[in-house]
Design a protein around this motif. Structure first.
Motif, PDB file in Angstrom:
ATOM      1  N   GLU A  20      -1.532   9.454   4.664  1.00  0.00           N
ATOM      2  CA  GLU A  20       0.096  10.388   3.479  1.00  0.00           C
ATOM      3  C   GLU A  20       0.145   9.780   2.105  1.00  0.00           C
ATOM      4  N   PRO A  21      -0.282  10.461   0.855  1.00  0.00           N
ATOM      5  CA  PRO A  21      -0.341  10.138  -0.323  1.00  0.00           C
ATOM      6  C   PRO A  21       0.623  10.194  -0.680  1.00  0.00           C
ATOM      7  N   PHE A  74       1.007  -1.419   0.322  1.00  0.00           N
ATOM      8  CA  PHE A  74       0.128   0.060   0.100  1.00  0.00           C
ATOM      9  C   PHE A  74       0.858   1.131   0.033  1.00  0.00           C
ATOM     10  N   GLY A  75       2.042   1.534   0.015  1.00  0.00           N
ATOM     11  CA  GLY A  75       3.383   2.183  -0.188  1.00  0.00           C
ATOM     12  C   GLY A  75       3.595   2.518  -0.902  1.00  0.00           C
ATOM     13  N   PHE A  98       3.192  -1.518   9.297  1.00  0.00           N
ATOM     14  CA  PHE A  98       2.522  -1.492   8.120  1.00  0.00           C
ATOM     15  C   PHE A  98       2.056   0.277   7.820  1.00  0.00           C
ATOM     16  N   PRO A 142      -7.253  -3.241  13.753  1.00  0.00           N
ATOM     17  CA  PRO A 142      -7.453  -3.503  11.959  1.00  0.00           C
ATOM     18  C   PRO A 142      -6.572  -1.913  11.697  1.00  0.00           C
ATOM     19  N   PHE A 143      -5.212  -1.996   9.981  1.00  0.00           N
ATOM     20  CA  PHE A 143      -5.239  -1.381   9.717  1.00  0.00           C
ATOM     21  C   PHE A 143      -6.117  -0.016   9.329  1.00  0.00           C
ATOM     22  N   THR A 144      -6.165   0.844   9.181  1.00  0.00           N
ATOM     23  CA  THR A 144      -6.875   1.679   7.656  1.00  0.00           C
ATOM     24  C   THR A 144      -5.406   2.346   6.664  1.00  0.00           C
ATOM     25  N   PHE A 145      -6.442   2.912   5.944  1.00  0.00           N
ATOM     26  CA  PHE A 145      -6.048   3.325   4.455  1.00  0.00           C
ATOM     27  C   PHE A 145      -4.900   4.404   5.493  1.00  0.00           C
ATOM     28  N   PRO A 146      -3.180   4.241   4.092  1.00  0.00           N
ATOM     29  CA  PRO A 146      -2.341   5.205   5.022  1.00  0.00           C
ATOM     30  C   PRO A 146      -3.027   6.576   4.427  1.00  0.00           C
TER      31      PRO A 146
END
Ligand SMILES: Cc1ncc(C[n+]2csc(CCOP(=O)(O)OP(=O)(O)O)c2C)c(N)n1
Ligand code: SF4
Ligand SMILES: [Mg+2]
Lengths: 347, 614
Positions: free
Chosen positions: B413-414, B235-236, B373, B407-411
Motif C-alpha cells: 500500500e502506498p 514505515f507507515g 507491522f 520477515p516483514f516485506t515492504f508494504p
C-alpha cells in the motif's frame, strides 16, 4: 468580501480591515469578549498578518466561541472544555510555521483546563494564549470561577468563599516568558499587548479582565466595567514598534522609558508611569502580583518578560519543512532499509 | 525417579528410551528485576535458532523488583505457539514460590532448583535436579546486583545440558541479546559454560524431555508485537506521536524512539521527520494527536485501558469533527487498574462505541507481529482516508512477548493521504468542509496553512452545517449524522477483511479476533480429531462487512471466542446482524492469562454436550 480595496485601505499584504473580520458575534451585547475580538481584528490588519499563517484556537465557553468572530480567513479549532492547550500543541508542532492565537476563559483555563494550561506554558508552545477573565462561567449561567475574588457576592452566584487563582502567577511559575494583564475596556493597551505577544518566541499569556455583563458586572465587582474603569492601575504605558518601523522610534529622556527587544527584533516601549516597574525581574513580578492581590489593586501591563527559553518547536529540533507538509519521500524509509533490518534480525 | 544429589560421572545426556523431543513446555520461576529476562530470552532465541518453533510468554507482576515472575516457553515441533495449560518442566529459581510452583508440575515432570536452598523441594513423582548457584557466582567475583544478574546464567547452562542445546547457540543468542557487546557476552558465557560443565559432570539426565535441531525457523525473525507496531508505524509514515506511559503499551513508543534515528532522521541535515511528545496524561496525548492530525500529520498514540477511558471525550470529538488519528490500545485487564501486567480483550465494546452520543469507531485487530507491522500503514491510511480516529486493539500477550514470523516485506500500500484540497483545488472544485460531494460520506478537508482564503474552516465539536458553521437546525444535525453513518458503511469496504480457515464437512463455525487465534487453531486440530470439524473466521477489523454475515449464515451455529467475561465481540456481532443472532454463541473467559487450546476444547465440548441435550 466587504470593503473595496483602494491603495489607502489595504495593509502591507494587500488586505483590508474587513478581511480580518469573522462572523457576527452571538455573545451578549456589551460582553467584554466582543471588544477583545475587535482588537484582534484591528491588530491583524495593523500587523499585516497573513491569515493562512494563523490558527485560532479555543476551548469551550462564551470566550471560546469568539475565534469565530475574527480572522475569518484563518483556520480555527473550537475544541473541548479546558483542552485548547493539547489541541494547539499538536497543531503547532505539526506545522511550526503557523502562529496560534488562542482564546480561553477563566473557567476553561483555571478550572477544568489548569493542568493542560500549565503544561502548555511549561512546554513553551509558540502561541498567544488569551484568557478572557470574567470571574464566572458565562456559558453555564454565572457560577463562580476559580478566579473570582474571595468574599465576592453576586446576584446569581451568591457568595464566593474561596481564594482566587491568579492566572499571571500560575503562568510565571510554569515558566512563561511573556505574561501580561489587561482590561478589555482599555482597547489601546489590549492592542499593543496583543501585537507584542504575537512577536514572542513561545507562549505569551494575556490575562484580560473581560466583564460578563450578564452575570458579573455589579459595580462593586472587581471584574465589572465600572470597577475596571475607575481602578485600572497600568504599570506603564505600552507602545509596540514593529521591526520594520525602526527608524520612527521617538526619543525619550533617559529614565522615562524602558525598551524591551522582542525575539523577532520588534520592540516594546514601556513609558514609566508613577513608579518604575521592571518586567524582566521574575521575583519582582511575583511579588508585585501578590502585593496587588492583597491590596486589591487592579494592575495591568506587561508583568513579566523573558525571551530566553526556546519554544517547543525549537526543542523538537524540527527542520524547515513542517511535519504536516511532508510527503511519502520523507515519511517512509526505502524498501532496502527494511530488507537490511530484516536481514539483521533473521541472520 | 528421585532426587539426584550425588555427583555422577561425566557423560552426554543419557538417551531416554521414549524421549519427548521438541514438544513440551517449561516455566522459569524467578524474581522480577533480577535480570532473569535476559536469561530467558537467551534460551528462547537459542531454541529458535536451532530451527524449533518456540514461543515465550512472560507472566510478570506489576512491580519493579522482588516479586515473583514466570517465563513460559513452549517448544513445538508442530508449530503451536499458544500457551499450554501445564508445563512439564519447572526451572525453580525463586525460593519464595517454589513450594507453590512445584505443585503445578504434572506427574512425570521435572524440577531444576537451586541446591543452595535450605528447604529442598520434594515430590516423589517427578524428577528433581539441583545445581549450586552461589558457587558459580562466587567464581566470577561479582557481588550484589551484578552477581544476581549473572546467577541467572547458571540455569541457562544447566538447561543447555538437560535439553541438549549446543553452547554455540547460547553464545549466539547472548550476542544478539547484548547487541554484540562482547565483554558482556564473554562474562555471561563464562558462567553458562561453567554451569554447563558442572551439569554434564554432576547431573545424570533421566527425564525424557529434549530438543533437537529442526529446519522450521530458518530465515524467520522474532520480535514483540510492540516493536513490530513501532516499525510498522515508522514505515507507515508516522510523523507525530504523543503519549503517556502505561504498561503494556510503553515499549511501543520506546521502540519508535529507538527506530527514529536509524530510519527517519536525515543523515546529513539531522532533520527528524517525526516528533514525539510525552504528554501530561492520555487526555492531553489524544488532544495533541488530534490537533496534529487536523494540521496534517499522520499522528498516533499508544495506550491501554485506563488511557482509553481518558480519551473518551476527545475520541467523540475526533469522530464528529472528522479528524484523523491512530490509537494503539495494548489491552490489559480491567476494570480500573485491574491486572496491569496481564492480557485480555476487554476493551472491544468500549472502544467501538467510545465517545458519547452516536459515535462508532473503526478498529483493527492484529493477531501477529506481521499484522502489527502491516497495520502500521493500514491504520494511518484508514485514518486519513476516513478522517476519523482509528483504533488498533492489540493485547499484552502480543505486544510484550516475542513471536516468530516470516520477515516483514515492504508494504504494497502506498501512503494514502485522503481527500485534502490544495489551494488551487479549492478554487477549481469548490470547498464545503462537510459536503458529501462523492456520495461515500467522506468529505473534503483543507489543512491550516493553505493559502487560499476560501480554504479556511472552523473545526468544532458543536453541531455544524456543511460549511462547518455552527448550526442547531434539526435537519443539519440529522443529515450530518446520517452522512457519518454512510461514511461508516464506506469504512466496511476499506478495512482489512476477515481471514477464513476451513475444514471439510464443517457445520460449526468459530469467530474470533487477535491472539486467541493460536489456541483456536490448536483446539480445532484436536476437535477435528474428535470428529468436530470447524471453520474459523478471524476478523481483522470492525465494522464488519457482508462476508461475516455470509459466514454465519452458512453454519448451523458459530462460537464467538474471546478473552473477556461478557462476550463483548458476541454482543457487537448480534447488534450488527440481528437476523443471525440465534446462530451466534458466546464462549468468553478471562483470568488474565492467554487462552489455551485445552480450555477451549473443553468449553466447546461442554457447549456441544448441551447442544445434544437441547
Ligand atoms: C467537560 C465539560 N464540562 C462542562 C461543560 C459545560 N461548560 C461549558 S462552558 C463552561 C464554563 C465556561 O466558563 P469560562 O471558561 O469562564 O468561559 P465564559 O463563558 O465565562 O467566557 C462549562 C462549565 C462542558 N462544555 N464540558
Ligand atoms: S453570558 Fe457573560 S460571558 Fe457570556 S456572552 Fe453574555 S456577557 Fe459575555
Ligand atoms: Mg468566564
Amino acid at each position: 468580501m466587504g470593503q473595496t480595496r483602494t491603495r489607502s485601505n489595504v495593509n502591507l499584504v494587500g488586505l483590508t480591515k474587513a478581511d480580518y473580520n469573522g462572523n457576527p458575534t452571538t455573545l451578549c451585547q456589551g460582553c467584554g469578549h466582543n471588544s477583545i475580538a475587535s482588537q484582534l481584528i484591528q491588530v491583524g490588519f495593523e500587523l499585516s498578518l497573513r491569515p493562512h499563517e494563523i490558527i485560532k484556537m479555543s476551548g469551550i465557553g462564551c470566550s471560546s466561541k469568539s475565534p469565530a468572530y475574527f480572522l475569518g480567513q484563518s483556520h480555527g479549532f473550537n475544541s473541548l472544555h479546558g483542552r485548547m492547550p493539547s489541541i494547539s500543541t499538536g497543531a503547532l508542532i505539526a506545522n511550526h510555521h503557523l502562529r496560534g492565537i488562542g482564546v480561553s476563559g477563566d473557567g476553561d483555563t483555571a478550572s477544568i483546563g489548569m493542568g493542560q494550561f500549565k503544561h502548555l506554558v511549561r512546554r513553551n508552545v509558540r502561541m498567544v494564549y488569551i484568557v478572557e477573565n470574567n470571574g464566572v462561567y458565562g456559558l453555564t449561567k454565572g457560577q463562580f470561577s476559580a478566579t473570582a475574588e474571595e468574599g465576592l457576592k453576586l446576584k446569581y452566584a451568591g457568595k464566593n468563599d474561596l481564594p482566587p487563582i491568579d492566572i499571571c502567577m500560575e503562568a510565571i511559575l510554569a515558566g512563561c516568558g511573556f505574561v501580561a494583564r489587561s482590561f478589555s475596556g482599555d482597547a489601546k493597551q489590549v492592542r499593543e499587548l496583543l501585537k507584542a505577544a504575537l512577536s514572542h518566541r513561545g507562549t505569551a499569556v494575556l490575562d484580560i479582565i473581560s466583564p460578563c455583563v450578564a452575570f458579573n458586572n455589579e459595580d462593586w465587582s472587581p471584574k465589572s466595567y465600572a470597577y475596571g474603569k475607575q481602578n485600572e492601575l497600568p504599570l506603564h504605558e505600552i507602545g509596540f514598534v514593529p521591526k520594520r518601523d525602526e527608524i520612527e522610534i521617538e526619543e525619550y529622556a533617559p529614565g522615562e522609558m524602558r525598551q524591551v527587544e522582542l525575539h523577532d527584533g520588534s520592540l516594546i516601549q514601556l513609558r514609566k508611569l508613577e513608579s518604575d516597574y521592571d518586567p524582566t525581574d521574575q521575583m519582582g513580578a511575583l511579588h508585585r502580583l501578590q502585593w496587588a492581590e492583597q491590596k486589591q489593586e487592579f494592575i495591568t501591563g506587561l508583568i513579566y518578560y523573558n525571551p530566553d527559553r526556546p519554544s517547543l518547536a525549537e526543542v523538537c529540533n524540527l527542520g524547515e519543512t513542517p511535519l504536516a507538509q511532508m510527503q511519502e519521500d520523507k515519511l517512509r524509509p526505502r524498501p532496502e532499509a527494511l530488507a537490511q533490518y530484516m536481514q539483521e534480525l533473521s541472520g | 525417579m528421585g532426587v539426584l544429589l550425588e555427583p555422577a560421572p561425566a557423560a552426554a545426556p543419557a538417551v531416554h528410551p521414549n524421549p519427548i523431543v521438541n514438544d513440551f513446555s517449561f516455566v522459569v520461576a524467578t524474581e522480577n528485576g533480577t535480570g532473569s529476562q535476559t536469561a530467558n530470552l537467551t534460551i528462547l532465541r537459542a531454541l529458535f535458532k536451532m530451527g524449533i518453533p518456540v514461543n515465550g510468554k512472560n507472566i510478570f507482576p506489576s512491580n519493579i523488583q522482588g516479586l515473583p515472575t514466570w517465563y513460559h516457553i513452549r517448544v513445538s515441533k508442530d508449530g503451536y505457539v499458544a500457551r499450554r495449560h501445564t508445563s512439564e518442566l519447572l526451572i525453580a529459581f525463586n525460593e519464595a514460590t517454589v513450594a507453590e510452583d512445584i505443585k503445578n508440575v504434572p506427574a512425570g515432570g521435572v524440577c531444576l532448583f537451586n541446591a543452595d536452598w535450605r528447604n529442598v523441594p520434594t515430590r516423589e513423582d517427578i524428577t528433581l535436579y539441583s545445581i549450586p548457584v552461589n558457587m558459580f557466582v562466587r567464581e566470577t567475583g561479582l557481588k550484589g546486583k551484578l552477581g544476581n544478574y549473572i546467577a541467572n546464567m547458571v540455569y541457562v547452562g544447566a538447561v543447555a545440558h538437560l535439553f541438549g542445546i549446543p553452547l554455540d547457540y547460547i553464545e549466539d543468542a547472548l550476542r544478539f541479546n547484548f547487541g554484540g557487546r562482547q565483554k558482556l557476552v564473554d562474562s555471561n558465557m563464562a558462567v553458562v559454560r561453567a554451569a554447563y560443565d558442572w551439569s554434564v559432570a554432576n547431573i545424570v539426565k533421566v527425564d525424557p524431555y529434549a530438543v533437537s535441531r529442526m529446519n522450521e525457523t530458518s530465515g524467520m525473525i522474532m520480535m514483540t508485537g510492540n516493536e513490530a507496531a513501532a516499525l510498522g508505524a515508522i514505515f507507515g509514515g508516522v510523523n507525530f506521536v504523543a503519549w503517556y506511559p502505561i504498561t503494556p503499551s510503553t515499549s511501543l513508543v520506546d521502540a519508535i524512539n529507538e527506530y527514529l534515528p536509524r530510519f527517519r532522521t536525515d543523515k546529513t541535515t539531522g532533520e527528524v521527520t517525526c516528533a514525539v511528545i510525552q504528554a501530561e496524561d492520555e487526555l492531553a496525548a489524544m488532544g495533541m494527536i488530534l490537533g496534529a492530525g487536523w494540521a496534517g500529520t499522520r499522528s498516533m498514540t499508544a495506550t491501554s485501558g485506563p488511557g482509553i477511558s481518558l480519551m473518551a471525550e476527545f475520541t467523540g470529538m475526533g469522530y464528529f469533527a472528522e479528524i484523523p488519528a491512530v490509537v494503539w490500545n495494548i489491552q490489559r485487564v480491567g476494570p480500573s487498574t485491574g491486572l496491569p501486567t496481564r492480557t485480555g480483550q476487554g476493551d472491544i465494546i468500549f472502544t467501538y462505541y467510545l465517545g458519547h452520543g452516536d459515535s462508532k469507531n473503526v478498529i483493527l485487530f492484529p493477531s501477529s507481529i506481521k499484522e502489527c507491522f502491516e497495520f502500521g500503514t493500514t491504520s494511518f491510511n484508514l485514518a486519513e482516508m476516513l478522517q476519523t480516529p482509528v483504533f488498533v486493539l492489540s493485547d499484552l500477550d502480543l505486544g510484550m512477548n516475542n513471536w516468530m514470523s516470516e520477515p516483514f516485506t515492504f508494504p504494497d500500500e502506498p501512503l494514502q493521504r485522503g481527500k485534502v484540497l490544495s489551494a488551487e483545488e479549492v478554487n477549481s472544485k469548490g470547498f464545503a468542509r462537510y459536503k458529501d460531494v462523492d456520495g461515500d460520506g467522506i468529505t473534503y478537508r483543507t489543512l491550516p496553512g493553505n493559502e487560499n482564503p476560501r480554504s479556511a474552516w472552523f473545526a468544532r465539536g458543536t453541531g455544524h452545517n456543511e460549511k462547518a458553521g455552527y448550526s442547531e437546525r434539526p435537519e443539519d444535525w440529522y443529515n450530518n449524522m446520517e452522512r457519518l453513518a454512510r461514511k461508516f458503511d464506506t469504512a466496511r469496504k476499506l478495512v482489512p477483511g476477515p481471514v477464513v480457515q476451513r475444514m471439510a464437512g464443517a457445520k460449526v463455525g468459530i469467530i474470533a479476533v487477535g491472539t486467541t487465534e493460536y489456541a483456536i487453531e490448536e483446539a480445532r486440530d484436536r476437535l477435528v480429531a474428535a470428529n468436530l470439524p470447524t471453520n474459523f473466521m478471524r476478523l481483522r477489523a470492525l465494522p464488519i462487512n457482508d462476508e461475516v454475515s455470509q459466514f454465519v449464515a452458512e453454519h448451523e451455529y458459530v462460537y464467538v471466542v474471546e478473552l473477556n467475561r461478557d462476550g463483548q465481540l458476541h454482543s457487537i456481532l448480534i447488534t450488527e446482524m440481528p437476523h443471525l443472532a440465534t446462530k451466534l454463541r458466546s464462549i468468553a473467559y478471562l483470568d488474565g492469562m492467554p487462552l489455551t487450546a485445552r480450555w477451549l476444547v473443553e468449553a466447546v465440548e461442554a457447549a456441544e454436550a448441551q447442544q445434544e441435550v437441547l
